[in-house]
Design a protein around this motif. Structure first.
Motif, PDB file in Angstrom:
ATOM      1  N   VAL A  18       0.841  -1.205   0.000  1.00 47.38           N
ATOM      2  CA  VAL A  18       0.000   0.000   0.000  1.00 47.38           C
ATOM      3  C   VAL A  18       0.871   1.247   0.000  1.00 47.38           C
ATOM      4  CG1 VAL A  18      -1.724   1.307   1.297  1.00 47.38           C
ATOM      5  CG2 VAL A  18      -1.879  -1.193   1.162  1.00 47.38           C
ATOM      6  N   LEU A  19       1.820   1.300   0.927  1.00 45.07           N
ATOM      7  CA  LEU A  19       2.642   2.507   1.056  1.00 45.07           C
ATOM      8  C   LEU A  19       3.571   2.703  -0.135  1.00 45.07           C
ATOM      9  CD1 LEU A  19       3.385   2.296   4.865  1.00 45.07           C
ATOM     10  CD2 LEU A  19       1.789   3.814   3.690  1.00 45.07           C
ATOM     11  N   ALA A  20       4.158   1.623  -0.638  1.00 47.13           N
ATOM     12  CA  ALA A  20       5.043   1.755  -1.806  1.00 47.13           C
ATOM     13  C   ALA A  20       4.249   2.187  -3.030  1.00 47.13           C
ATOM     14  CB  ALA A  20       5.769   0.445  -2.072  1.00 47.13           C
ATOM     15  N   SER A  21       3.024   1.711  -3.167  1.00 49.74           N
ATOM     16  CA  SER A  21       2.192   2.100  -4.307  1.00 49.74           C
ATOM     17  C   SER A  21       1.814   3.576  -4.253  1.00 49.74           C
ATOM     18  CB  SER A  21       0.925   1.243  -4.364  1.00 49.74           C
ATOM     19  OG  SER A  21       1.257  -0.092  -4.675  1.00 49.74           O
ATOM     20  N   LEU A  22       1.829   4.171  -3.057  1.00 52.17           N
ATOM     21  CA  LEU A  22       1.526   5.591  -2.903  1.00 52.17           C
ATOM     22  C   LEU A  22       2.767   6.475  -3.025  1.00 52.17           C
ATOM     23  CD1 LEU A  22      -1.040   5.385   0.027  1.00 52.17           C
ATOM     24  CD2 LEU A  22      -1.508   5.797  -2.409  1.00 52.17           C
ATOM     25  N   TYR A  23       3.945   5.866  -3.079  1.00 56.69           N
ATOM     26  CA  TYR A  23       5.198   6.610  -3.236  1.00 56.69           C
ATOM     27  C   TYR A  23       5.125   7.351  -4.569  1.00 56.69           C
ATOM     28  CZ  TYR A  23      10.305   7.217  -3.561  1.00 56.69           C
ATOM     29  OH  TYR A  23      11.580   7.722  -3.685  1.00 56.69           O
ATOM     30  N   PRO A  24       5.253   8.665  -4.583  1.00 47.73           N
ATOM     31  CA  PRO A  24       4.994   9.443  -5.800  1.00 47.73           C
ATOM     32  C   PRO A  24       5.670   8.958  -7.084  1.00 47.73           C
ATOM     33  CG  PRO A  24       5.148  10.921  -3.942  1.00 47.73           C
ATOM     34  CD  PRO A  24       5.520   9.539  -3.430  1.00 47.73           C
ATOM     35  N   PRO A  25       6.958   8.575  -7.085  1.00 46.60           N
ATOM     36  CA  PRO A  25       7.535   8.108  -8.352  1.00 46.60           C
ATOM     37  C   PRO A  25       6.854   6.849  -8.895  1.00 46.60           C
ATOM     38  CG  PRO A  25       9.279   8.712  -6.843  1.00 46.60           C
ATOM     39  CD  PRO A  25       8.002   8.729  -6.051  1.00 46.60           C
TER      40      PRO A  25
END
Length: 157
Positions: A18-25
């Motif tokens: 979830v958090l990595a998918s929200l990482y802007p790049p």
């Protein structure tokens, strides 16, 4: 021990996708982490070509394909090794085989034996390198891109 609340949550195989998918790049490149195994041995992500992620030919932007090959292996290996080790990409090359269209995916596996072998090597040395190959596959099963990453793995002393 993770340094911040965000680091602590990204150290969890449940929260990492979830958090990595929200990482802007990654978010801006159309990359979504779909799953990470509870023991950090495998993971899968998808790459979707949208109007804002396409190149001038309407196919997947090469930078997005490269990012898709880069994100999972290091995270899985670091998750298995734990906080006493640093893992990052030292160098990489990528070959583009066919234009990427629609939704593509990349599956990465890191067997426990690989992490155990690195731990054994790092018991004798402070750092080592490991080579990993990742492939982005399209909906028809064809390889869109193949990247070879040399990962640096170092003990935190």
């Amino acid at each position: 021990m993770p340094k911040t609340l965000l680091h602590r949550y990204t150290a969890s195989p449940q929260a990492f996708p979830v958090l990595a998918s929200l990482y802007p790049p990654l978010l801006g490149s159309g990359i979504r982490i779909r799953r990470v195994a509870p023991d950090w041995t495998s993971g899968e992500l998808s790459v979707h070509v949208a109007p804002w992620t396409a190149n001038t030919n309407g196919t997947a932007f090469g930078g997005a394909l490269f990012a898709a090959t880069d994100v999972l292996y290091g995270a899985l290996l670091a998750g298995q090794l734990g906080g006493r080790y640093q893992v990052w990409t030292k160098s990489a090359t990528i070959d583009f085989h066919t234009p990427g269209r629609g939704r593509m995916h990349c599956t990465v596996e890191v067997p426990h034996t690989e992490a155990d072998a690195l731990r054994a090597t790092l018991a004798e040395r402070t750092a080592t390198s490991v080579l990993h190959t990742a492939r982005v596959i399209d909906a028809r099963g064809k390889t869109v891109a193949e990247a070879r990453h040399t990962m640096s793995v170092r003990r935190r002393d």
